[in-house]
Design a protein around this motif. Structure first.
Motif, mmCIF file in Angstrom:
data_model
loop_
_atom_site.group_PDB
_atom_site.id
_atom_site.type_symbol
_atom_site.label_atom_id
_atom_site.label_comp_id
_atom_site.label_asym_id
_atom_site.label_seq_id
_atom_site.Cartn_x
_atom_site.Cartn_y
_atom_site.Cartn_z
ATOM 1 N N CYS A 3 0.831 -1.212 0.000
ATOM 2 C CA CYS A 3 0.000 0.000 0.000
ATOM 3 C C CYS A 3 0.864 1.260 0.000
ATOM 4 O O CYS A 3 0.454 2.311 -0.521
ATOM 5 N N ARG A 24 -9.401 -5.032 -2.437
ATOM 6 C CA ARG A 24 -8.628 -4.144 -1.554
ATOM 7 C C ARG A 24 -9.506 -3.607 -0.426
ATOM 8 O O ARG A 24 -9.058 -3.500 0.722
ATOM 9 N N GLU A 25 -10.751 -3.295 -0.742
ATOM 10 C CA GLU A 25 -11.691 -2.782 0.258
ATOM 11 C C GLU A 25 -11.859 -3.775 1.404
ATOM 12 O O GLU A 25 -11.832 -3.396 2.591
ATOM 13 N N GLU A 32 -8.618 -4.259 3.462
ATOM 14 C CA GLU A 32 -8.401 -3.110 4.336
ATOM 15 C C GLU A 32 -9.152 -3.305 5.655
ATOM 16 O O GLU A 32 -8.638 -2.970 6.730
ATOM 17 N N ASP A 51 -7.519 -3.577 9.375
ATOM 18 C CA ASP A 51 -8.027 -2.784 10.497
ATOM 19 C C ASP A 51 -8.371 -3.673 11.698
ATOM 20 O O ASP A 51 -8.055 -3.333 12.843
#
Length: 325
Positions: free
Chosen positions: A83, A165-166, A169, A173
């Motif tokens: 990233c 990717r969403e 992510e 998190d």
């Protein structure tokens, strides 16, 4: 569509290069991020020129001392590293260092879904799949599930599993601040990614791993041995025969014999069927029953295979290398 591939490696530079070349042969401009284990990096004095000069290949600047059942944090580290290097990509696809592609077209399949993984839902802590019990008492996994409000423990092979990717992510998190070194050692990576993603996704958004793995074939055969041996060993006539520690020795001999024959292993014949796109071959034994659980492995869209021995002279590796893409 841009796919990032994450691969942890721990030995054989020449084989790592061979794997990268294989992926570039079968995929459209993949970005590959490599994690080199701390011991491998140290043994090679940090010299990986052969890899660094390959276009669109990145070597993670972090080097963990990794081992079996301890790679979840490695893939997450690779994600965070890439990233920083690339502003835009669409999917994060995870592989092991003993996987090779044998067919083109994986991009078309991946683009249909927001993620791809198996849905081995661990409703009970009792299963022939031994990590199941470990997962149910794993405080690290419980903490992760609380962070993302996950209701189910969901297991999947990591190899060939993919996430938009969403979605990844969200995984990053949910695992932020988690110490994966805590607790007992087991294949936690087979639960972390799929459990988190399943809590955010609907079934229609989830595909399946794109790697055909011999691991399930191994487990299926092993469980058959265990069931037959248990039924045989509890017969009254066998009490004397299997006394004085012989029960364990006979079982160990059976498992060693099973592994030496190796019918579960990926062979040239396996590769040929997958290259042909033989869905019948892939789906013939596509349901795993780990007693009491049952789950689907693939949907027939297979593009890579595991395990291929990490030796340049391995016959299956050489056969795949000679295939026309």
């Amino acid at each position: 569509m841009q796919i990032v591939i994450s691969i942890p490696v721990h030995e054989e530079k020449e084989v790592v290069v061979d794997q990268i070349q294989n992926y570039k042969k079968y995929m459209k401009n993949p970005v590959i991020v490599i994690h080199i284990s701390e011991s491998f990096y140290r043994n090679e004095n940090g010299r990986f020129d052969e890899i660094e000069k390959i276009q669109n290949v990145y070597i993670n600047s972090v080097h963990f001392d990794v081992g079996w059942g301890n790679i979840a944090h490695v893939h997450i580290s690779n994600y965070l590293y890439v990233c920083e290097k690339i502003k835009k990509f669409d999917y994060f696809l995870m592989h092991a260092s003993n996987e090779l592609y044998v067919r083109k077209g994986v991009e078309d399949y991946i683009s249909r879904y927001r993620a791809g993984f198996q849905r081995r839902i661990l409703f009970s802590n009792k299963s022939m799949w031994w990590p199941c019990e470990m997962a149910h008492k794993d405080d690290v996994l419980k903490k992760i599930m609380e962070k993302c409000n996950a209701k189910n423990i969901v297991a999947s092979q990591v190899e060939g599993s993919f996430y938009s990717r969403e979605i990844f992510e969200k995984i990053a998190d949910a695992t932020q601040g988690i110490d994966f070194s805590q607790g007992e050692s087991y294949t936690r990576e087979e639960l972390v990614f799929s459990t988190i993603a399943y809590s955010f996704l609907e079934e229609k958004d989830i595909g399946y791993p794109i790697t055909y793995s011999e691991v399930h074939r191994y487990d299926r055969g092993l469980w058959k041995i265990q069931r037959i041996y248990h039924s045989f060993s509890i017969l009254p006539v066998m009490n004397t025969v299997l006394a004085h520690g012989r029960r364990e020795k006979v079982y160990e001999w059976l498992v060693n014999r099973y592994e030496s024959i190796g019918n579960y292993k990926i062979k040239k014949a396996t590769v040929k069927e997958i290259v042909k796109g033989n869905r019948g071959y892939i789906l013939r034994k596509n349901v795993m029953e780990d007693y009491p659980g049952k789950f689907q492995l693939y949907d027939g869209n297979i593009y890579a295979v595991k395990r291929v021995e990490r030796k340049m002279t391995n016959s299956v590796r050489m056969y795949i290398r000679g295939l026309e893409a």
